[in-house]
Design a protein around this motif. Structure first.
Motif, PDB file in Angstrom:
ATOM      1  N   THR A   1       1.025  -1.353  -0.268  1.00 48.10           N
ATOM      2  CA  THR A   1      -0.326  -0.162   0.296  1.00 48.10           C
ATOM      3  C   THR A   1       1.176   1.087   0.084  1.00 48.10           C
ATOM      4  OG1 THR A   1      -0.387   0.279   2.544  1.00 48.10           O
ATOM      5  CG2 THR A   1      -1.887  -1.621   1.459  1.00 48.10           C
TER       6      THR A   1
ATOM      7  N   ALA B   1       1.192   3.389   2.245  1.00 43.32           N
ATOM      8  CA  ALA B   1       1.160   4.024   3.463  1.00 43.32           C
ATOM      9  C   ALA B   1       2.157   2.851   3.836  1.00 43.32           C
ATOM     10  CB  ALA B   1       0.264   3.735   4.671  1.00 43.32           C
ATOM     11  N   GLU B   2       2.547   1.921   3.528  1.00 41.53           N
ATOM     12  CA  GLU B   2       3.555   0.480   4.073  1.00 41.53           C
ATOM     13  C   GLU B   2       4.733   1.148   3.233  1.00 41.53           C
ATOM     14  OE1 GLU B   2       0.712  -3.205   4.310  1.00 41.53           O
ATOM     15  OE2 GLU B   2       1.785  -2.565   2.462  1.00 41.53           O
TER      16      GLU B   2
ATOM     17  N   TRP C   1       0.046   0.443  13.087  1.00 39.31           N
ATOM     18  CA  TRP C   1      -0.382   1.008  11.427  1.00 39.31           C
ATOM     19  C   TRP C   1      -1.472   1.817  11.658  1.00 39.31           C
ATOM     20  CZ3 TRP C   1       1.281  -1.573   7.787  1.00 39.31           C
ATOM     21  CH2 TRP C   1       2.396  -3.072   7.802  1.00 39.31           C
TER      22      TRP C   1
ATOM     23  N   GLN D   1       1.410   5.617  11.362  1.00 36.68           N
ATOM     24  CA  GLN D   1       1.514   5.083  10.604  1.00 36.68           C
ATOM     25  C   GLN D   1       0.537   6.178   8.900  1.00 36.68           C
ATOM     26  OE1 GLN D   1       5.209   1.541   9.486  1.00 36.68           O
ATOM     27  NE2 GLN D   1       3.451   1.521   8.019  1.00 36.68           N
ATOM     28  N   ASN D   2      -0.692   5.373   9.612  1.00 37.53           N
ATOM     29  CA  ASN D   2      -1.900   5.494   7.979  1.00 37.53           C
ATOM     30  C   ASN D   2      -1.894   6.945   8.619  1.00 37.53           C
ATOM     31  OD1 ASN D   2      -1.837   3.524   6.781  1.00 37.53           O
ATOM     32  ND2 ASN D   2      -3.461   2.186   8.137  1.00 37.53           N
ATOM     33  N   ARG D   3      -1.579   7.376   9.641  1.00 39.94           N
ATOM     34  CA  ARG D   3      -2.317   8.933  10.507  1.00 39.94           C
ATOM     35  C   ARG D   3      -1.495   9.964   9.809  1.00 39.94           C
ATOM     36  NH1 ARG D   3      -0.373  13.195  13.128  1.00 39.94           N
ATOM     37  NH2 ARG D   3       0.493  11.913  14.130  1.00 39.94           N
TER      38      ARG D   3
ATOM     39  N   VAL E   1       0.687   9.336   7.162  1.00 42.19           N
ATOM     40  CA  VAL E   1       0.491   9.431   5.322  1.00 42.19           C
ATOM     41  C   VAL E   1      -0.819  10.186   5.379  1.00 42.19           C
ATOM     42  CG1 VAL E   1      -0.042   8.005   3.710  1.00 42.19           C
ATOM     43  CG2 VAL E   1       1.780   6.738   5.442  1.00 42.19           C
ATOM     44  N   VAL E   2      -1.470  10.095   5.818  1.00 42.34           N
ATOM     45  CA  VAL E   2      -3.056  10.575   5.238  1.00 42.34           C
ATOM     46  C   VAL E   2      -2.851  12.865   5.887  1.00 42.34           C
ATOM     47  CG1 VAL E   2      -4.933  11.943   6.121  1.00 42.34           C
ATOM     48  CG2 VAL E   2      -4.641   9.036   5.445  1.00 42.34           C
TER      49      VAL E   2
ATOM     50  N   ALA F   1      -4.017   6.048   0.754  1.00 38.85           N
ATOM     51  CA  ALA F   1      -3.157   5.748   2.250  1.00 38.85           C
ATOM     52  C   ALA F   1      -3.513   4.369   1.709  1.00 38.85           C
ATOM     53  CB  ALA F   1      -2.776   5.965   2.873  1.00 38.85           C
ATOM     54  N   THR F   2      -4.681   3.647   1.765  1.00 35.53           N
ATOM     55  CA  THR F   2      -4.476   1.645   1.834  1.00 35.53           C
ATOM     56  C   THR F   2      -4.335   1.906   0.833  1.00 35.53           C
ATOM     57  OG1 THR F   2      -6.474   2.240   1.960  1.00 35.53           O
ATOM     58  CG2 THR F   2      -5.534   2.412   4.555  1.00 35.53           C
TER      59      THR F   2
END
Length: 513
Positions: free
Chosen positions: A100, A102-103, A119, A122-124, A126-127, A140-141
């Motif tokens: 993804t 984010a990854e 996770w 990390q996603n926060r 990246v957003v 992000a996903t």
């Protein structure tokens, strides 16, 4: 226009770099300001790539100084550049398609809590990064393989920003993008400049500088000639600085040999790709296929070369019906292709110039059935290096170490070992500078003059008009219009956009019904 700070963030002074007997950088000076979009242009081999490698830590300078944020520094490897805040985004995204967004952004440096990847955090983050580029949080996903080229490029930029980049180097970022995608990229660049990021923008597309850059530094023969305000320049002046002289306008004057068609397409169809294509190419003639993205131009050439499946119509070579089953079969018939993606389909980057010229022509160099005549291979390579003015230390040099334009000429040189009956050229000058483009156009003319039937596909309208003996516009998978040599750009563009009224008048093309 955004506000640019007056205190330099990055300064290069008197930088030099030598590779063996080749002086790649003779003298380079550069001053970069926060919030500035600073373009660097020059012919292939002018030193741009080496300069970027020094800044990104991939190469070490031999002499000169680098000052970052007021202090003299040494960029010690790629990690050292990142630690300073210098990040490079290359033309082809360096991402993992199965991961993804984010990854990809946190790969190798995951945020961990109690030994496990966090996770949510990390996603926060990246957003938040995506928001800086005005990209949707939902990105992000998503797996990178599902993204467009422009989206992947912006993910690469977001990844650079995640390392707190203060200097962002963009290497040929628009080369593989459509015009709409380029506008998206430019919006992201302007947004970052407004946030104070200093941006180095490398490109061969001189016209786009005036839409995105504040200043331009011109390089020639390993030296920086100077830095110029874009408001005081034009494309012609920049081009003349790059090549060290006046750029001659117009088209190569050549009279194609008349005669019977060598290659003929009649009602050629590939379901879902193109339909009912009628087209001929005579020996000694350069026919150019031009169309907007998605028109089917590239697929037509691929079908002739045995890549795309032919589901209807006929294809004849010298009057004999053929149906290429594969590229190898097409080559055995006398049809060669120079692919648009040279790195994947046209060259062996770790092999020598001589190897890349001889490969595909092994029958010419075999001795006693199975053994290669290495002496002849080297001799032919040296002759073609001189004939095509390929800038390389010698024929043993790995082709991957050459500039883009010179590597492109190596792939073209391969076609000159055994001249094919039909040569298909896909985007022959994509990603090369104005000087190399001129030389490649001359080579195309020489091949046609020697009797090869040349079919070119290109998205560069100026190139199409410059080299074409006949120019065929493809729209929505069909032949829409045909123009003779020296067509007017406005007419061709109108036809490509589907406007029939603009192709009337003297010298205009014949519109297909």
């Amino acid at each position: 226009m955004h506000t640019v700070a007056e205190t330099p963030l990055l300064t290069l002074s008197g930088v030099t770099k030598r590779f063996g007997g080749v002086q790649a950088i003779r003298h380079a000076d550069l001053t970069l300001l926060p919030g500035q979009v600073h373009a660097i242009v020059g012919e292939n081999g002018a030193g741009k790539s080496t300069l970027i490698k020094i800044l990104s830590g991939a190469e070490q300078l031999d002499d000169g100084t680098i000052t970052f944020d007021g202090a003299e520094t040494h960029v010690r490897g790629p990690s050292g550049a990142i630690d300073l805040g210098i990040a490079t985004v290359y033309q082809e995204a360096q991402l993992f398609g199965e991961l993804t967004v984010a990854e990809n952004i946190f790969v190798g440096r995951e945020i961990r809590r109690r030994g496990r990847v966090d996770w949510v955090e990390q996603n926060r983050q990246v957003v938040e990064l995506l928001g800086r580029l005005d990209l949707p949080a939902s990105l992000a996903t998503r797996e990178v393989s599902t993204l467009s080229a422009a989206e992947q490029q912006q993910v690469s930029i977001a990844k650079a920003l995640s390392r707190d980049a203060r200097v962002l180097i963009l290497d040929e970022p628009s080369a593989i993008l459509t015009q709409a995608e380029i506008e998206v990229l430019f919006t992201a660049i302007r947004r970052l400049a407004e946030q104070g990021v200093a941006i180095i923008y490398i490109t061969h597309r001189l016209d786009e500088l005036f839409s995105i850059a504040d200043v331009v530094t011109v390089m020639r023969d390993g030296s920086t000639l100077g830095t110029y305000e874009l408001a005081e320049m034009d494309v012609r002046r920049i081009a003349e600085l790059m090549v060290g002289g006046e750029i001659l306008e117009g088209r190569h004057d050549r009279e194609p040999a008349g005669g019977q068609p060598r290659l003929a397409l009649s009602g050629l169809t590939s379901a879902g790709r193109f339909e009912g294509i009628d087209l001929t190419v005579a020996a000694g003639e350069v026919v150019v296929l031009y169309g907007l993205v998605g028109s089917g131009v590239a697929e037509i050439a691929s079908a002739v070369y045995g890549v795309e499946e032919i589901t209807g119509g006929t294809l004849t070579l010298e009057g004999d019906s053929i149906r290429p089953r594969s590229p190898r079969h097409a080559r055995s018939l006398g049809i060669n292709l120079l692919p648009a993606n040279r790195k994947l389909g046209g060259m062996f980057t770790f092999q020598s110039v001589a190897f890349n010229i001889s490969v595909g022509n092994l029958g010419v160099f075999r001795r006693l059935g199975a053994w290669m005549d290495r002496g002849r291979e080297r001799g032919v390579a040296r002759d073609l290096i001189a004939r095509l003015a390929i800038k390389t230390p010698d024929e043993r040099t790995p082709v991957g170490s050459l500039s883009g334009g010179n590597a492109q000429k190596v792939v073209l040189a391969r076609q000159l070992v055994e001249r094919p009956a039909v040569l298909l050229l896909a985007e022959p000058t994509q990603g090369v500078d104005i000087g190399a483009k001129e030389e490649i156009h001359l080579i195309v003319s020489e091949l046609a003059d020697a009797g090869t039937a040349v079919l070119v596909t290109t998205s560069d309208l100026g190139e199409a008009i410059r080299i074409a003996d006949r120019l065929v516009v493809i729209r929505e998978g069909r032949v829409f219009a045909e123009f003779p040599a020296r067509a007017r750009q406005s007419e061709v563009l109108a036809a490509a956009a589907g406007q029939r009224d603009d192709v009337d008048g003297p010298g205009s093309g014949e519109v297909a019904s």
